[in-house]
Design an enzyme around this catalytic site. Structure first.
Site, PDB file in Angstrom:
ATOM      1  N   GLU A   1       0.816  -1.268  -0.090  1.00 43.34           N
ATOM      2  CA  GLU A   1       0.048  -0.031   0.042  1.00 43.34           C
ATOM      3  C   GLU A   1       0.889   1.257  -0.016  1.00 43.34           C
ATOM      4  O   GLU A   1       0.838   2.244   0.874  1.00 43.34           O
ATOM      5  CB  GLU A   1      -1.111  -0.075   1.185  1.00 43.34           C
ATOM      6  CG  GLU A   1      -2.023  -1.232   1.138  1.00 43.34           C
ATOM      7  CD  GLU A   1      -3.002  -1.122   2.406  1.00 43.34           C
ATOM      8  OE1 GLU A   1      -4.171  -1.799   2.071  1.00 43.34           O
ATOM      9  OE2 GLU A   1      -2.523  -0.537   3.314  1.00 43.34           O
TER      10      GLU A   1
ATOM     11  N   GLU B   1      -6.887  -7.492  -1.028  1.00 48.73           N
ATOM     12  CA  GLU B   1      -7.459  -7.392   0.270  1.00 48.73           C
ATOM     13  C   GLU B   1      -8.915  -6.848   0.309  1.00 48.73           C
ATOM     14  O   GLU B   1      -9.119  -5.951  -0.451  1.00 48.73           O
ATOM     15  CB  GLU B   1      -6.470  -6.529   1.134  1.00 48.73           C
ATOM     16  CG  GLU B   1      -5.223  -7.031   1.521  1.00 48.73           C
ATOM     17  CD  GLU B   1      -4.537  -6.095   2.596  1.00 48.73           C
ATOM     18  OE1 GLU B   1      -5.028  -5.242   3.164  1.00 48.73           O
ATOM     19  OE2 GLU B   1      -3.158  -5.992   2.219  1.00 48.73           O
TER      20      GLU B   1
END
Length: 691
Positions: free
Chosen positions: A171, A330
């Site tokens: 991320e 995710e």
């Protein structure tokens, strides 16, 4: 030390040109699983984990993402034994591995030796160790250490039979993207020198004659640290480009190591494309660098229709990969732990969320995480195997979802079919979000949300598009917020309309160039020609103030936030301001140009009135209304060599009927389907159409 060369050509955004559309190596089914962090548990638990993974239908897990301190407990001292045993165990049980490079969390020993690798805020505060993502991406010691651990992993596991793909970092941009330390200042100067060539060119681009900010040498330039009042907006915009490009430079360095040492295995990093979750990354640029586009998505439970934001994020993710299949890496089985209030997902919602991503292009559904943590900051974040264990609703839904994902394996590699396009540009968003704009009530993301929701409610599947990309495939293109528009973008949109397209542009678009300089001449700058009008002056409304706009037939719409003094230069006035300072002037116009039509909306319409406008635009684009589909029942199509698949997703509490144009087989029940497909309340149906 980074020299700025890789990040040089980023003074403006660029349309996507995807590096590749690979699939996880050896994965012949859709991906189903999640982040697996076995290092948090005794090895005696691993056998139980793998047995339960097989029961749930898990096909792939992500491992090693936060494991640097275990893999290298001391500088240059490595312990790979536990990871050897884990990957072997996964392989023995037919589970593929998405193997992380753990460079998002350097160990404590690294920061002890290199405290200057911790990032510094714009206010001059150096952040501390003890969380994640505390990285100065310009720091040479961090870059060398990250390359070293990546090389060690690639050499050891590059040909491991469990390896499906590499997962670099985690991320990027969350929670820190920009650092303002002295190392970043030096790197920024090199980036400017490479990008602009001379300090005189920087002065010109930044308009430093204003407020006496002119520079005589690159060494005089610092990052846009905290200033007494608004800092130079062009400098701030370039610093956001620099920070994004510096993160990307580090990703590319790790990626290239993995490509050399582990050929044939795709490399990715997990994006966060939802506009509410990451605003510091230009995903058009990142989409060109990964082998597979992957995304993390979490519902923002703020009272809005969360499934609409989910669909929007999925469409945006697919679009930065140029429409190729991507992967949801995710999301959550139920509640998260980082919002002010974290409600659980309702029964069936996990499956709807997961399969919506699949409908909109994901070749699987992965979660954070497999086993719910007992310790640490995310111990109350839901997981596939919750604290409650296997005698729980979440577990039973996970097992059922695993079976459903397996039933859809034949659609792997197919592509989602879009109806219309929405122009979006992160760099324009960055520029518009800087200080001292005409109204703080105008929010680019809010306009994107509003236009997307209106299209969603018309049951139109949306591709997102860079403003300079080819738009010819779409009968309708909407531009909800394009404050920064290059001359090339203006020419592109004009050509799209001249060749027969229908364009809808919202207010405060086309105003500045890539350096945040107002285009010469009247507003809307780069979009004057295609819209057939000029804007003499903006007239934002006060908080809570509304205006009415009317048409010749007496119909009336409501608007707020913004009005403008519009002068048609070939465009026709469709709606007129009935009150406010712009009363009597055009509010909504339509310009017939070449074979197409360009609409301009100079105010913020109420949601029902935005739908009215888009209805007119859809008529121009010859897009037939889909009144036979109930609200909040999504119908999305994927198509490819294996066939055509129609997804019907019912987000309502009532049973619904969805018309089918041909016969087919419903894959989740095995039943034949024809005529009208029954979709129970809260359920998903997927029909593989005959022929």
């Amino acid at each position: 030390m980074p020299d700025g060369s890789e990040v040089a050509q980023t003074a403006k955004s660029a349309p996507p040109a995807v590096a590749g559309a690979a699939a996880p190596k050896g994965l012949t089914r859709l991906a189903f699983g999640g982040d697996y962090n076995p290092e948090q548990w005794p090895e005696s638990v691993w056998q139980e984990d793998v047995a339960l993974m097989r029961e749930a239908g898990v096909t792939m897990v992500s491992v090693g993402i936060f494991s640097w301190a275990l893999l290298e407990p001391e500088p240059g001292v490595h312990d790979f034994g536990w990871l050897d045993r884990l990957l072997d165990l996964l392989h023995e049980n037919g589970i593929r591995a998405d193997l992380g490079t753990p460079t998002v969390c350097p160990p404590a020993w690294f920061y002890k030796a290199h405290p200057d690798a911790l990032p510094v805020t714009r206010e001059g505060v150096r952040l501390g160790f003890g969380s994640r993502g505390a990285i100065c991406h310009s720091n040479a010691d961090y870059r060398e250490a990250a390359a070293a651990i990546t090389t060690q992993l690639a050499e050891r596991y590059g040909s491991h039979p469990a390896l499906a793909m590499w997962h670099v970092h985690n991320e990027y941009g969350v929670p820190v993207s920009a650092c303002y330390c002295d190392s970043c200042a030096a790197h920024f100067r090199r980036w400017l020198a490479t990008t602009y060539g001379s300090v005189e060119a920087v002065n010109e681009a930044w308009g430093t004659a204003f407020w006496g900010q002119r520079y005589a040498d690159f060494d005089q330039i610092d990052p846009p640290r905290l200033t007494p009042t608004a800092a130079n907006p062009a400098q701030q915009l370039d610093y956001r480009r620099f920070a994004d490009a510096t993160m990307r430079e580090n990703f590319v360095r790790e990626r290239d190591i993995l490509h050399r040492q582990s050929p044939g295995v795709p490399v990715t990093t997990n994006f966060m494309t939802a506009l509410s979750q990451c605003d510091s990354v230009d995903y058009w640029a990142w989409g060109r660098e990964v082998d597979i586009v992957t995304n993390d998505h979490y519902l923002i439970t703020d009272g809005r229709r969360t499934h609409v934001n989910l669909a929007m994020a999925a469409d945006l993710t697919r679009s930065v990969g140029d429409g190729a299949p991507w992967l949801l890496l995710e999301h959550s089985t139920s509640g998260v732990n980082w919002q002010p209030r974290n409600p659980a997902k309702a029964p069936g919602q996990m499956a709807r969320n997961s399969l919506t991503h699949v409908a909109r292009g994901s070749d699987g559904a992965m979660f954070f995480q497999w086993r719910q943590s007992r310790r640490g900051a995310e111990k109350f974040h839901s997981a596939m195997l919750p604290h409650a264990g296997t005698d729980s609703r979440v577990w039973r839904e996970v097992v059922q979802l695993g079976a459903d994902v397996e039933a859809l394996r034949s659609l792997q590699g197919t592509r989602t079919v879009a109806d219309v396009a929405m122009v979006w540009d992160w760099q324009s968003w960055w520029a518009q979000s800087l200080e001292w704009r005409p109204s703080e009530d105008h929010d680019a993301r809010e306009r994107a949300d509003a236009f997307y929701e209106a299209l969603y409610d018309r049951h139109l599947t949306v591709d997102f598009a860079h403003p300079e990309s080819d738009l010819s495939a779409y009968p309708l293109v909407v531009v909800p917020a394009l404050y920064l528009a290059t001359e090339a973008a203006g020419r592109n949109l004009r050509a799209y309309v001249e060749n027969g397209g229908t364009l809808v542009v919202s207010y405060f678009s086309g105003i500045v160039d890539e350096h945040d300089a107002v285009h010469e001449g009247p507003y809307p700058g780069a979009l004057r020609d295609v819209l057939g009008l000029t804007v003499e002056e903006f007239s934002p409304l006060l908080e809570g103030e509304k205006v009415r706009i009317t048409a010749e037939d007496g119909s009336e719409l409501s608007a707020d936030v913004w009005t403008e003094f519009v002068t048609p230069r070939g465009a026709d006035t469709v709606w007129t301001y009935a009150d406010g300072l712009a009363a009597g002037g055009p509010a909504v116009t339509r310009n017939r140009l070449g074979k197409g039509t360009a609409w301009y909306v100079s105010t913020r319409l109420a949601p029902r009135d935005l739908d009215v406008l888009l209805g007119w635009a859809c008529d121009d684009a010859r897009i037939a209304p889909r009144a036979d589909l109930p609200r909040d029942v999504e119908v999305v199509t994927r198509s490819g060599e294996s066939g055509t698949y129609l997804f019907a997703i019912n987000h309502t509490a009532s049973d619904a009927k969805v018309p089918l144009e041909s016969h087919g087989t419903e894959l989740l029940t095995g039943e034949r389907a024809a005529g009208r497909l029954a979709v129970p309340a809260g359920a998903v149906r997927v029909v593989r159409l005959d022929g």
